[in-house]
Design an enzyme around this catalytic site. Structure first.
Site, PDB file in Angstrom:
ATOM      1  N   LYS A  43      -0.885   3.059   3.457  1.00 26.32           N
ATOM      2  CA  LYS A  43      -0.025   1.875   3.453  1.00 26.32           C
ATOM      3  C   LYS A  43       0.655   1.751   4.810  1.00 26.32           C
ATOM      4  CE  LYS A  43       3.509  -0.171   0.373  1.00 26.32           C
ATOM      5  NZ  LYS A  43       4.316   0.097  -0.850  1.00 26.32           N
ATOM      6  N   SER A  63       3.786  -3.337  -4.235  1.00 26.09           N
ATOM      7  CA  SER A  63       3.503  -3.798  -2.887  1.00 26.09           C
ATOM      8  C   SER A  63       2.371  -3.018  -2.211  1.00 26.09           C
ATOM      9  CB  SER A  63       4.774  -3.653  -2.026  1.00 26.09           C
ATOM     10  OG  SER A  63       5.145  -2.273  -1.889  1.00 26.09           O
ATOM     11  N   SER A 114       5.834  -0.113  -6.975  1.00 27.05           N
ATOM     12  CA  SER A 114       4.816  -0.478  -5.999  1.00 27.05           C
ATOM     13  C   SER A 114       3.583   0.411  -5.969  1.00 27.05           C
ATOM     14  CB  SER A 114       5.440  -0.545  -4.598  1.00 27.05           C
ATOM     15  OG  SER A 114       6.329  -1.636  -4.511  1.00 27.05           O
TER      16      SER A 114
END
Length: 399
Positions: free
Chosen positions: A34, A111, A135
């Protein structure tokens, strides 16, 4: 970049690959990182081109990622995420939203959207992400993956961009629970000397099914039955969902998270308000507003968190684990309007709040056919027991 990766839209424009530092137990496996986890010489996007253009490259690689590279894993790419990691939808990052290979007409959840897309689409084996309010768990559930939000503080967050630090965790998502187990153990450093916790009882508040679709409810019931069988423990349905999941609890969680977000990023946000998707801009406005309340109100919310943590700890005492939905239904359509997306987010936020407020670990396992993700929440430091349950669950042929 392969044709598969191009179709997934999972990588940020400045993505790069990296070889492992050496051979090890993760040799042959790759990580989707990420793009808020520091890599020496790389400038993270944090989901926004504007963030990248106003920040400098990282001086060092985050320790949690270094451990994985030391163990033989390679970096497949740097994955997209929602702006400031402040979303559960998977639709507000740079460029085209990542593809959900499980449901191509639906979003991935957020996310950690790019990491979930990469793993579900076969572009990486391990998804490295973060979880503040869901997330890791939401995209895992949306894409048919196993995902772990660890006990708060179990994994080092140094070198990982903060959102709301007292809630932020590093987490993993994988298609294979065995690989998830190995990755987590390596990232944790293997230094935990606490007595191993075993799951000895499943607590299932059946009234939680009133918040989900009929199809999701059937999948959750089947998952509860399978877990009971493979773990050899009884199911206790006496727990009332409303005792620990409520509008009040969700409101306290939102207020605390939003205040920390504004404290962490408010100064930068004020200078770059035009950079944000309207949905994120609205949340940031709320964060600014709740930061202005009286000190007495802030103390009341902190006390409510402490009380909630104590209450949930009593629910998962003595090896109990609570099975809960993660999302009310399938992830939202890529054509959903803002109102639909906000409704989905609010309901999902309700369901993911317990782990965030309590700091307890929660594991997502896919239901049979990987149609729905089901959450298993346990007591602090029961992470290994949850992962063992996931492996046994898969060995039973249920995922």
């Amino acid at each position: 970049m392969t044709k598969v990766e191009e179709d997934l839209h999972c990588w940020v424009p400045t993505s790069r690959t990296r070889p492992p530092y050496q051979d090890g137990p993760l040799s042959g496996h790759s990580i989707a990182v990420k793009d808020m986890v520091a890599i020496a010489g790389h400038t993270s996007s944090y989901g926004l081109a504007t963030w990248r253009s106003t920040h400098s490259p990282s001086a060092a690689t985050a320790p949690v990622l270094e451990r994985l590279l030391d163990a033989g894993a390679a970096i497949a790419g740097l994955s997209k995420l929602d702006e400031l990691a402040y979303s559960l939808e998977g639709n507000t990052g740079e460029g085209e939203a990542p593809l959900n290979p499980r449901y191509p007409d639906r979003f991935t959840g957020g996310s950690s959207s790019g990491s979930a897309s990469a793993v579900a689409g076969g572009a990486a084996d391990i998804g490295l992400g973060t979880d503040t309010a869901g997330s890791i768990r939401v995209p895992s559930a949306a894409c048919g993956l196993f995902g772990l939000r660890p006990t708060h503080g179990m994994l080092d967050t140094a070198g990982v961009l903060p959102l709301a630090p007292s809630f932020d965790t590093v987490g993993f998502l994988c298609a294979d629970p065995g690989l998830l187990t190995r990755s987590f153990a390596i990232a944790a450093g293997g230094g935990d000397e606490r007595p191993r916790t075993e799951i000895s009882r499943i607590r299932f508040p059946e009234d939680c099914l009133s918040m989900v679709s009929e199809e999701a409810a059937r999948a959750i019931r089947m998952t509860v039955g399978t877990l009971s069988e493979v773990l050899g423990c009884a199911v206790d349905t006496s727990l009332a969902f409303a005792d620990f999941v409520s509008e009040t609890a969700a409101s306290v969680f939102a207020n605390l998270v939003d205040r920390e977000i504004w404290q962490t990023h408010g100064a930068w946000v004020r200078e770059h308000r035009d950079a944000f998707h309207p949905l994120i801009a609205g949340r940031l406005q709320h964060a600014e507003e709740v930061s202005r309340v009286s000190e007495a109100e802030k103390r009341a919310d902190e006390q409510a968190r402490a009380d909630y943590r104590e209450r949930l700890n009593s629910i998962v005492a003595d090896g109990a684990a609570v099975v809960l939905p993660i999302m009310p239904h399938l992830p939202p359509s890529r054509h959903a309007d803002d109102q639909e997306l906000e409704s989905y987010r609010l309901t999902t936020f309700f369901l993911t709040a317990p782990a965030g407020l309590s700091g307890c670990p929660q594991l997502v396992v896919p239901s049979r056919g990987r149609a729905f993700g089901v959450g298993i929440l346990a007591g602090h430091y029961a992470d290994a027991a949850l992962l063992d349950a996931a492996v046994r669950y898969t060995d039973s042929g249920s995922a």
